[in-house]
Design a protein around this motif. Structure first.
Motif, short mmCIF file in Angstrom:
data_model
loop_
_atom_site.label_atom_id
_atom_site.label_comp_id
_atom_site.label_asym_id
_atom_site.label_seq_id
_atom_site.Cartn_x
_atom_site.Cartn_y
_atom_site.Cartn_z
N SER A 38 -7.35 -5.96 -17.90
CA SER A 38 -8.31 -6.20 -18.96
C SER A 38 -9.61 -5.41 -18.78
CB SER A 38 -8.62 -7.70 -19.00
OG SER A 38 -9.54 -7.98 -20.01
N SER A 39 -10.24 -5.12 -19.91
CA SER A 39 -11.59 -4.55 -19.90
C SER A 39 -12.62 -5.67 -19.84
CB SER A 39 -11.82 -3.67 -21.13
OG SER A 39 -11.66 -4.44 -22.31
N SER A 40 -12.14 -6.89 -19.66
CA SER A 40 -12.97 -8.08 -19.49
C SER A 40 -12.67 -8.67 -18.12
CB SER A 40 -12.63 -9.09 -20.59
OG SER A 40 -13.03 -10.38 -20.25
N GLY A 74 -11.25 2.71 -17.82
CA GLY A 74 -12.54 2.08 -18.04
C GLY A 74 -13.22 1.64 -16.75
N MET A 126 -10.42 -3.68 -15.02
CA MET A 126 -10.13 -2.26 -14.80
C MET A 126 -11.10 -1.67 -13.79
SD MET A 126 -8.94 -0.39 -18.32
CE MET A 126 -10.34 -0.82 -19.33
N ILE A 155 -8.16 7.52 -20.83
CA ILE A 155 -8.91 6.76 -21.84
C ILE A 155 -9.06 7.58 -23.12
CG2 ILE A 155 -11.19 7.49 -21.01
CD1 ILE A 155 -12.15 4.59 -21.54
N GLU A 173 -15.32 0.91 -23.61
CA GLU A 173 -14.95 0.56 -22.24
C GLU A 173 -15.69 1.41 -21.22
OE1 GLU A 173 -10.67 0.88 -22.11
OE2 GLU A 173 -10.40 -0.92 -23.33
#
Length: 193
Positions: A17-19, A49, A54, A72, A80
């Motif tokens: 995740s980018s979170s 990212g 990530m 990306i 990101e």
């Protein structure tokens, strides 16, 4: 890529995740996986990212001296934010090109806890294996890695797909769940003994 020893460089695409998610264990798992892959000499390919899981995973790999290749799309670089401290960073035009390059650079896939993007990537990678679309028709395993039951419902659903005949029994092993990094590595790179 062939190493001086004559063996092929192993690389795993890590979908994450980018979170950071709401559970602190997700970041710990991402960092532990990154360090372990570096220690094992396994290169990492990921979404490129520097944010979320990530970034945590990539930083851990780089901190342990490992190889990290980020891929990306240009438009996501603004959201990101591309990680600039990687071994290689590829800026591509769109999500399709991103996934295609990630798949071609990897010989297996590992999904950490994540959202819709993570699931979309893992299902497409698994579908490509099922259809023989990876280079040379190679079988490339997809491993769901969690240590808290995150992927258990999805693994159960995958089992149901096999049970009712929407996934052939012979293809049931394309997606496997691991509850430890050791187990994930064994599923990705089975021991030769």
């Amino acid at each position: 890529m062939t190493l001086e020893s004559g063996r092929e460089q192993r690389r795993v695409a890590v979908f994450c995740s980018s979170s950071l998610g709401t559970e602190p264990g997700y970041s710990s798992l991402a960092a532990d996986l990154g360090r372990r892959l570096a220690d094992e000499g396994i290169g990492v390919v990921f979404g490129g990212g520097r944010v979320g899981l990530m970034g945590v995973m990539a930083d851990a790999v780089m901190g342990a001296g490992g190889e990290v290749i980020g891929v990306i799309p240009n438009f996501l670089d603004e959201i990101e934010v591309a990680h600039q401290g990687l071994t290689e960073l590829h800026l591509v035009d769109d999500m399709h090109e991103r996934k295609q390059l990630m798949y071609s650079l990897s010989d297996g896939f590992c999904a950490l806890p994540g959202g819709l993007g993570t699931m979309e990537e893992l299902f497409e990678a698994a579908t490509w294996t099922q259809l023989g679309l990876h280079k040379g028709g190679r079988h490339k395993p997809v491993v769901l890695l969690d240590d808290d039951g995150f992927w258990e419902p999805l693994a159960g659903f995958h089992g149901r797909l096999v049970e009712v005949g929407f996934v052939k029994q012979s293809k049931a092993g394309i997606i496997r769940r691991a509850t430890s990094i050791d187990e994930a590595l064994e599923l990705l790179y089975p021991s030769s003994s």
